[in-house]
Motif scaffolding. Sequence first.
Motif, PDB file in Angstrom:
ATOM      1  N   LEU A  19      26.924  54.236  49.611  1.00 51.83           N
ATOM      2  CA  LEU A  19      28.150  55.000  49.393  1.00 51.83           C
ATOM      3  C   LEU A  19      29.385  54.171  49.724  1.00 51.83           C
ATOM      4  N   LYS A  20      29.304  53.439  50.831  1.00 51.69           N
ATOM      5  CA  LYS A  20      30.436  52.622  51.253  1.00 51.69           C
ATOM      6  C   LYS A  20      30.765  51.570  50.206  1.00 51.69           C
ATOM      7  N   PHE A  21      29.751  50.787  49.804  1.00 49.01           N
ATOM      8  CA  PHE A  21      30.018  49.712  48.849  1.00 49.01           C
ATOM      9  C   PHE A  21      30.305  50.259  47.452  1.00 49.01           C
ATOM     10  N   GLY A  22      29.721  51.428  47.125  1.00 48.09           N
ATOM     11  CA  GLY A  22      30.023  52.040  45.835  1.00 48.09           C
ATOM     12  C   GLY A  22      31.493  52.401  45.718  1.00 48.09           C
ATOM     13  N   LEU A  23      32.050  53.003  46.775  1.00 51.99           N
ATOM     14  CA  LEU A  23      33.460  53.379  46.766  1.00 51.99           C
ATOM     15  C   LEU A  23      34.362  52.148  46.818  1.00 51.99           C
ATOM     16  N   ILE A  24      33.955  51.147  47.620  1.00 52.49           N
ATOM     17  CA  ILE A  24      34.734  49.903  47.665  1.00 52.49           C
ATOM     18  C   ILE A  24      34.735  49.234  46.289  1.00 52.49           C
ATOM     19  N   TYR A  25      33.561  49.227  45.649  1.00 53.33           N
ATOM     20  CA  TYR A  25      33.417  48.639  44.309  1.00 53.33           C
ATOM     21  C   TYR A  25      34.332  49.360  43.320  1.00 53.33           C
ATOM     22  N   ALA A  26      34.384  50.721  43.415  1.00 47.66           N
ATOM     23  CA  ALA A  26      35.225  51.503  42.502  1.00 47.66           C
ATOM     24  C   ALA A  26      36.705  51.189  42.717  1.00 47.66           C
ATOM     25  N   VAL A  27      37.128  51.110  43.984  1.00 55.48           N
ATOM     26  CA  VAL A  27      38.530  50.807  44.279  1.00 55.48           C
ATOM     27  C   VAL A  27      38.893  49.407  43.792  1.00 55.48           C
ATOM     28  N   LEU A  28      37.997  48.443  44.039  1.00 58.57           N
ATOM     29  CA  LEU A  28      38.246  47.082  43.567  1.00 58.57           C
ATOM     30  C   LEU A  28      38.297  47.030  42.040  1.00 58.57           C
ATOM     31  N   ALA A  29      37.430  47.819  41.385  1.00 63.92           N
ATOM     32  CA  ALA A  29      37.405  47.834  39.916  1.00 63.92           C
ATOM     33  C   ALA A  29      38.724  48.354  39.357  1.00 63.92           C
ATOM     34  N   ILE A  30      39.284  49.385  39.997  1.00 65.18           N
ATOM     35  CA  ILE A  30      40.572  49.924  39.550  1.00 65.18           C
ATOM     36  C   ILE A  30      41.695  48.914  39.805  1.00 65.18           C
ATOM     37  N   LEU A  31      41.719  48.357  41.017  1.00 62.34           N
ATOM     38  CA  LEU A  31      42.761  47.379  41.353  1.00 62.34           C
ATOM     39  C   LEU A  31      42.674  46.145  40.462  1.00 62.34           C
ATOM     40  N   ALA A  32      41.447  45.722  40.150  1.00 59.49           N
ATOM     41  CA  ALA A  32      41.262  44.517  39.338  1.00 59.49           C
ATOM     42  C   ALA A  32      41.895  44.680  37.964  1.00 59.49           C
ATOM     43  N   LYS A  33      41.698  45.845  37.349  1.00 60.00           N
ATOM     44  CA  LYS A  33      42.276  46.065  36.020  1.00 60.00           C
ATOM     45  C   LYS A  33      43.794  46.230  36.098  1.00 60.00           C
ATOM     46  N   VAL A  34      44.255  46.997  37.092  1.00 59.88           N
ATOM     47  CA  VAL A  34      45.694  47.216  37.217  1.00 59.88           C
ATOM     48  C   VAL A  34      46.411  45.890  37.450  1.00 59.88           C
ATOM     49  N   ILE A  35      45.866  45.083  38.371  1.00 59.56           N
ATOM     50  CA  ILE A  35      46.499  43.795  38.683  1.00 59.56           C
ATOM     51  C   ILE A  35      46.296  42.801  37.549  1.00 59.56           C
ATOM     52  N   GLY A  36      45.035  42.644  37.121  1.00 62.29           N
ATOM     53  CA  GLY A  36      44.711  41.622  36.123  1.00 62.29           C
ATOM     54  C   GLY A  36      45.357  41.862  34.780  1.00 62.29           C
ATOM     55  N   CYS A  37      45.553  43.142  34.392  1.00 62.17           N
ATOM     56  CA  CYS A  37      46.164  43.453  33.093  1.00 62.17           C
ATOM     57  C   CYS A  37      47.684  43.611  33.194  1.00 62.17           C
ATOM     58  N   ALA A  38      48.145  44.140  34.322  1.00 61.55           N
ATOM     59  CA  ALA A  38      49.581  44.388  34.460  1.00 61.55           C
ATOM     60  C   ALA A  38      50.376  43.097  34.617  1.00 61.55           C
ATOM     61  N   LEU A  39      49.839  42.123  35.325  1.00 62.08           N
ATOM     62  CA  LEU A  39      50.574  40.878  35.544  1.00 62.08           C
ATOM     63  C   LEU A  39      50.901  40.155  34.235  1.00 62.08           C
ATOM     64  N   PRO A  40      49.920  39.895  33.354  1.00 66.87           N
ATOM     65  CA  PRO A  40      50.277  39.250  32.074  1.00 66.87           C
ATOM     66  C   PRO A  40      51.258  40.083  31.261  1.00 66.87           C
ATOM     67  N   ALA A  41      51.073  41.428  31.287  1.00 68.95           N
ATOM     68  CA  ALA A  41      51.979  42.290  30.521  1.00 68.95           C
ATOM     69  C   ALA A  41      53.406  42.192  31.061  1.00 68.95           C
ATOM     70  N   TYR A  42      53.549  42.122  32.372  1.00 68.52           N
ATOM     71  CA  TYR A  42      54.873  42.076  32.996  1.00 68.52           C
ATOM     72  C   TYR A  42      55.622  40.803  32.619  1.00 68.52           C
ATOM     73  N   PHE A  43      54.893  39.715  32.426  1.00 66.90           N
ATOM     74  CA  PHE A  43      55.546  38.455  32.077  1.00 66.90           C
ATOM     75  C   PHE A  43      55.775  38.317  30.571  1.00 66.90           C
ATOM     76  N   MET A  44      55.437  39.380  29.827  1.00 66.85           N
ATOM     77  CA  MET A  44      55.806  39.421  28.410  1.00 66.85           C
ATOM     78  C   MET A  44      57.022  40.345  28.283  1.00 66.85           C
ATOM     79  N   ASN A  45      57.001  41.265  27.343  1.00 70.08           N
ATOM     80  CA  ASN A  45      58.185  42.090  27.123  1.00 70.08           C
ATOM     81  C   ASN A  45      58.149  43.403  27.894  1.00 70.08           C
ATOM     82  N   PHE A  46      57.103  43.639  28.694  1.00 73.10           N
ATOM     83  CA  PHE A  46      56.967  44.924  29.372  1.00 73.10           C
ATOM     84  C   PHE A  46      57.654  44.898  30.732  1.00 73.10           C
ATOM     85  N   ASN A  47      58.275  46.039  31.081  1.00 69.01           N
ATOM     86  CA  ASN A  47      58.822  46.176  32.421  1.00 69.01           C
ATOM     87  C   ASN A  47      57.710  46.625  33.373  1.00 69.01           C
ATOM     88  N   LEU A  48      58.058  46.921  34.615  1.00 65.78           N
ATOM     89  CA  LEU A  48      57.045  47.265  35.611  1.00 65.78           C
ATOM     90  C   LEU A  48      56.287  48.531  35.218  1.00 65.78           C
TER      91      LEU A  48
END
Length: 702
Positions: free
Chosen positions: A325-354
Amino acid sequence: MAKDIAMLVLQIGVILFAARIFGKLAKKLHVPSVLGELIAGIVIGPYVLGKIGIGIHGFENGLFPLVDGASISVSPSLYAIATIGSIILLFMSGLETDLNQFFRYSIAGTLVGLGGAIVSFLFGDWLGMWMLKTGFMDARCLFLGILCTATSVGITARILSEKKSIDSPEGTTILAAAVIDDVLGIIALAIVMGIVGVSTAGGGSVDWKHIGMIALKSFGIWLGITAVGLALAHRIAQVLKWFPPSGTFSILALGLALIISGLFEQAGLAMIVGAYVTGLALSKTDIAFSIKRNLSGLYNFLVPIFFVVMGMLVDVRVFQDPMVLKFGLIYAVLAILAKVIGCALPAYFMNFNLLGAVRIGTGMTPRGEVALIIAGIGSTTMMVVNGMEQPIINPQLFGIAIIMTLVTTIAAPPMLSMVLSIKKKGVRKEVVDNKSIHIVYDLPSEIIKDLVQETMMENFNQEGFRHEPLGREGGVSRFRKDATTFTLTVENNRFDFESSAKEAMMIRAVMYETFVEIRRITSELKEFTLPAHNEFTIDNKEHEKIGKAPTKVNRVIPENGIIMDLQSPDHEGAILELIAKLGETSSLKDISLCKKDVLKRESIVSTCVPGGIALPHAKTEGAEKLIAAVGISKKGCTSSAKPDEKIHIYVLSLCPKTSAQPYLQFVAHVAKILARKENVEAILNAKTPEQIREIFLENYAK
């Protein structure tokens, strides 16, 4: 053998019912049906209800007993059927890939998809290293990394469609990036499957040269087959067309996907890689829509079986382990953060605002089908640890993967809805797409919209265009003929075509011919609205036996729904008087809407019939249920439809548009009752509303 086959048939039947029931419950809870199917597998699987003996010969160990000594918890035959379901799922996913959109937004989509895939893979792999105390190249860590990369674009597309953002800069970037995401996930799976045998489980010495060669070989096979498939796609389609009708060549297309999937497996790659490549190649052909349409029944049969079987592989006992349960929830949180960070950063340096960057990152968070498929592959792929063979994804890791999939899939829709609800633009500078134009048609009513849509679809079909809905919720359709594509959004009674300038004239031409054709049809039908074709003109023989009413008259005509002396001198006024009378009941939601719909129906063809009778009626959203009112005019009401005859008896009927109640059957039954002269005379001579109600009740089943 016969007993085994009988057991398999029973299992499949139970699985289908469980998938539909739990899928429907999931939709009511506003979560994807795939989660319902997954939970159905957990509930009826061998770790919960499936192992309970029924007390019938042959079912002492339950309907889904655990298979002793097997690497998986279901029978090989059932798992084989589920595997075919996964192949069909990825084949159809490849067919649904919009290559035009992919190339159109290739730069933004590639950077966003690549960023999300890389960060997600690293987060997943690092979690495995921390949890398992092993090295980066451990096969288990690699699989946890791959599981984290895939994006379930169907879930995101549904939210974007609901928020009218599917064509926004964020929406198109998300959809294009999701294609890149899936491709990168498939490539990564192909590479990892190729190097599983050469990386050590403990993370010790690694033959990087050997791994590099295998990775190059895996990528080369994927890229080579994909390139050849895209280059030969139209020729392959022409060959398949040698076997008409479309149902036949669709089955052969699936046969081709199965062959290529098997060859990929033999080459050390996953079968779903071959299935996706085949679908991707055929997605650019004019037979792609026909294949999807003809295989939809097979898809709806086998794909739910796959997801239910994936649920059956979940050993619920591992959820008792706090570490899972512990690692499952940690894995889920990391999975969400990974997409938000990994996808948002390239988008921010293009024409998208925050805000726009966060929308894109949030839209890429849900995992789903591909993650479950990869987890299933890992649970059946063996590796050697300390001289012993065991599955790469053991029950504990499988449970962790399921928790991650469930959490990201459930959390993504409300997160995306929240950021899309913020009424601000997500781009720094407005994007003007000169290549795309909108052609809009506002139609006057829902009936006309439906007629135009059906005729238009047939006209486009005759021009060689095929269409399909984008997502399962409907509302947006994509048309394609060879490399030409455009979309149609239908909202209320509005048609909104989005296309390039070169298709605009063709769309206008098709729509013009559609309107001309409908006008011709309606002109030919005009004669049937003349008095000779009046819908309530009944031959004497037709009403000798009235027959049983379709519903109880006393339920339709309320006690206070009868006016003994209408005050209005004209036909329209009498109708408004009756609607106002019904407005005193709780069955009308919108009196003004009821008036509008009844008078509109009356303007098309009058409901006045010989004998001084009028039966005004309409379907309207202003009514809550089927309801009627009766009115008597002592002096008679004048009507332009029958200037030589006054109307003395009115029966007004209203029914909701979406109701399945016997509305027209009721109107026809009332017409039969009033076709008898003795009934008309009795109603006109009645002294009280109760006497009028009694006349209708007495004729209930005569």
